[in-house]
Design a protein around this motif. Structure first.
Motif, PDB file in Angstrom:
ATOM      1  N   VAL A  73      53.872  42.001  44.047  1.00  0.00           N
ATOM      2  CA  VAL A  73      52.928  42.271  45.129  1.00  0.00           C
ATOM      3  C   VAL A  73      53.490  41.796  46.459  1.00  0.00           C
ATOM      4  CG1 VAL A  73      50.658  41.671  46.057  1.00  0.00           C
ATOM      5  CG2 VAL A  73      50.904  42.256  43.637  1.00  0.00           C
ATOM      6  N   GLN A  74      54.060  40.584  46.482  1.00  0.00           N
ATOM      7  CA  GLN A  74      54.573  40.029  47.732  1.00  0.00           C
ATOM      8  C   GLN A  74      55.777  40.802  48.252  1.00  0.00           C
ATOM      9  OE1 GLN A  74      53.283  37.512  49.709  1.00  0.00           O
ATOM     10  NE2 GLN A  74      51.533  37.763  48.348  1.00  0.00           N
ATOM     11  N   ILE A  75      56.658  41.196  47.365  1.00  0.00           N
ATOM     12  CA  ILE A  75      57.817  41.987  47.782  1.00  0.00           C
ATOM     13  C   ILE A  75      57.367  43.341  48.321  1.00  0.00           C
ATOM     14  CG2 ILE A  75      59.880  43.197  46.952  1.00  0.00           C
ATOM     15  CD1 ILE A  75      60.237  40.868  44.957  1.00  0.00           C
ATOM     16  N   SER A  76      56.378  43.930  47.674  1.00  0.00           N
ATOM     17  CA  SER A  76      55.884  45.243  48.084  1.00  0.00           C
ATOM     18  C   SER A  76      55.271  45.210  49.474  1.00  0.00           C
ATOM     19  CB  SER A  76      54.848  45.753  47.077  1.00  0.00           C
ATOM     20  OG  SER A  76      55.428  45.933  45.808  1.00  0.00           O
ATOM     21  N   ILE A  77      54.535  44.156  49.780  1.00  0.00           N
ATOM     22  CA  ILE A  77      53.804  44.101  51.041  1.00  0.00           C
ATOM     23  C   ILE A  77      54.630  43.459  52.160  1.00  0.00           C
ATOM     24  CG2 ILE A  77      52.718  41.816  50.810  1.00  0.00           C
ATOM     25  CD1 ILE A  77      50.940  45.079  51.861  1.00  0.00           C
TER      26      ILE A  77
ATOM     27  N   PHE B 105      43.358  37.692  57.414  1.00  0.00           N
ATOM     28  CA  PHE B 105      42.451  37.035  56.471  1.00  0.00           C
ATOM     29  C   PHE B 105      42.574  37.643  55.079  1.00  0.00           C
ATOM     30  CE2 PHE B 105      40.143  35.126  60.077  1.00  0.00           C
ATOM     31  CZ  PHE B 105      39.862  33.879  59.543  1.00  0.00           C
ATOM     32  N   HIS B 106      42.616  38.972  55.032  1.00  0.00           N
ATOM     33  CA  HIS B 106      42.694  39.636  53.737  1.00  0.00           C
ATOM     34  C   HIS B 106      43.999  39.294  53.021  1.00  0.00           C
ATOM     35  CE1 HIS B 106      41.572  42.552  50.720  1.00  0.00           C
ATOM     36  NE2 HIS B 106      42.720  43.196  50.855  1.00  0.00           N
ATOM     37  N   TYR B 107      45.097  39.337  53.757  1.00  0.00           N
ATOM     38  CA  TYR B 107      46.408  39.039  53.156  1.00  0.00           C
ATOM     39  C   TYR B 107      46.427  37.631  52.562  1.00  0.00           C
ATOM     40  CZ  TYR B 107      51.333  37.824  52.779  1.00  0.00           C
ATOM     41  OH  TYR B 107      52.550  37.392  52.315  1.00  0.00           O
TER      42      TYR B 107
ATOM     43  N   ALA C  93      46.204  33.749  48.160  1.00  0.00           N
ATOM     44  CA  ALA C  93      45.659  32.526  47.566  1.00  0.00           C
ATOM     45  C   ALA C  93      45.030  32.825  46.204  1.00  0.00           C
ATOM     46  CB  ALA C  93      44.617  31.914  48.504  1.00  0.00           C
ATOM     47  N   TRP C  94      44.382  33.985  46.088  1.00  0.00           N
ATOM     48  CA  TRP C  94      43.748  34.341  44.818  1.00  0.00           C
ATOM     49  C   TRP C  94      44.794  34.576  43.733  1.00  0.00           C
ATOM     50  CZ3 TRP C  94      43.173  38.629  41.523  1.00  0.00           C
ATOM     51  CH2 TRP C  94      42.129  38.508  40.596  1.00  0.00           C
ATOM     52  N   TYR C  95      45.891  35.249  44.068  1.00  0.00           N
ATOM     53  CA  TYR C  95      46.960  35.450  43.089  1.00  0.00           C
ATOM     54  C   TYR C  95      47.587  34.111  42.693  1.00  0.00           C
ATOM     55  CZ  TYR C  95      47.394  40.539  42.768  1.00  0.00           C
ATOM     56  OH  TYR C  95      47.185  41.868  42.482  1.00  0.00           O
TER      57      TYR C  95
ATOM     58  N   ALA D 137      37.644  35.026  45.664  1.00  0.00           N
ATOM     59  CA  ALA D 137      37.423  36.422  45.274  1.00  0.00           C
ATOM     60  C   ALA D 137      36.358  37.062  46.153  1.00  0.00           C
ATOM     61  CB  ALA D 137      37.020  36.496  43.806  1.00  0.00           C
ATOM     62  N   GLY D 138      35.309  36.309  46.462  1.00  0.00           N
ATOM     63  CA  GLY D 138      34.280  36.820  47.365  1.00  0.00           C
ATOM     64  C   GLY D 138      34.851  37.129  48.740  1.00  0.00           C
TER      65      GLY D 138
END
Length: 239
Positions: free
Chosen positions: A18-22, A39-41, A46-48, A77-78
């Motif tokens: 995911v990190q490499i992709s983004i 914020f979303h990133y 943090a969730w991963y 997650a929220g």
């Protein structure tokens, strides 16, 4: 229980993908990103990381810290859902600014993307709720969280594929369908690998993960519907 002891190692691999992709989408334009994207990133990141730490804590029998971090994880997650929904107007803005004389995907791509990302947020939220309801059943709890990680993966993976194919193909040969197909092939391969490893072929979370592929493959037909376009305009502006 034994098969989950090294789950954190496999989640590290998923996190890295995911990190490499983004990476090339986010970091080179770090100062240009909106606060919603920032914020979303970081909430998704943090969730991963939480999904790595949680099975590790289980593997070392630190149950108390696992439960404490779990509460934090559900709050994260929220935040992921809230910021994800706040970004739904981005594809709409791109659709409104669409210029057919410029190279790029058709306008249906942007409307279709809005639908897909909204559905993905709903699926992710459902997975989180199910993981909470089954928090005392390790097999159910874990698989819903793993599946949720996959539900969130395609947007980052797709952006990585855009960068990859633009470097491989000439502008005239670059087609959105190539990006979409390669994204789904990687997603499906990884998802089925995890499904086989944890023996979850006959599971609702697995069915949702596969059904999301069908929705993503219908991105263009859904986005081309004028009725859907009008509804999305009204819904986003009302929101």
């Amino acid at each position: 229980m034994e098969k989950y002891k090294r789950l954190y190692v496999w989640m590290i691999g998923l996190f890295a993908i995911v990190q490499i992709s983004i990476f090339y989408y986010y970091w080179p334009r770090f100062t240009e990103q909106t606060w919603e994207i920032h914020f979303h990133y970081w909430l998704v990141t943090a969730w991963y990381l939480m999904l790595i730490a949680q099975p590790y804590l289980i593997s070392v029998n630190n149950i108390a810290r696992h439960r404490t971090l779990g509460i934090i994880g559900f709050v994260l997650a929220g935040g992921v859902i809230f910021t994800g929904l706040s970004l739904l107007d981005v594809p709409l803005k791109l659709a409104e600014a669409y210029d057919p004389s410029r190279p790029g995907p058709p306008i249906s791509f942007y409307y279709g993307t809005l639908i897909i990302e909204g559905i993905s947020m709903i699926a992710f939220g459902y997975a989180i709720v199910k993981s909470i309801l089954h928090r005392k059943e390790i097999h159910e709890h874990s698989w819903w969280l793993i599946a949720g990680a996959f539900y969130m993966m395609p947007p980052a993976l797709g952006r990585g594929m855009i960068i990859f194919w633009r470097r491989i193909l000439s502008p005239e040969n670059f087609k959105p369908v190539i990006v979409l197909a390669s994204t789904e092939v990687i997603y499906l391969g990884l998802f089925l690998w995890f499904t086989a490893r944890f023996g979850k072929f006959r599971h609702a979370a697995t069915a949702i993960g596969l059904l999301l592929i069908v929705f993503r493959m219908l991105r263009f037909p859904m986005g081309a519907s004028e009725a859907i376009q009008e509804f999305l305009h009204g819904w986003i502006k009302w929101r």
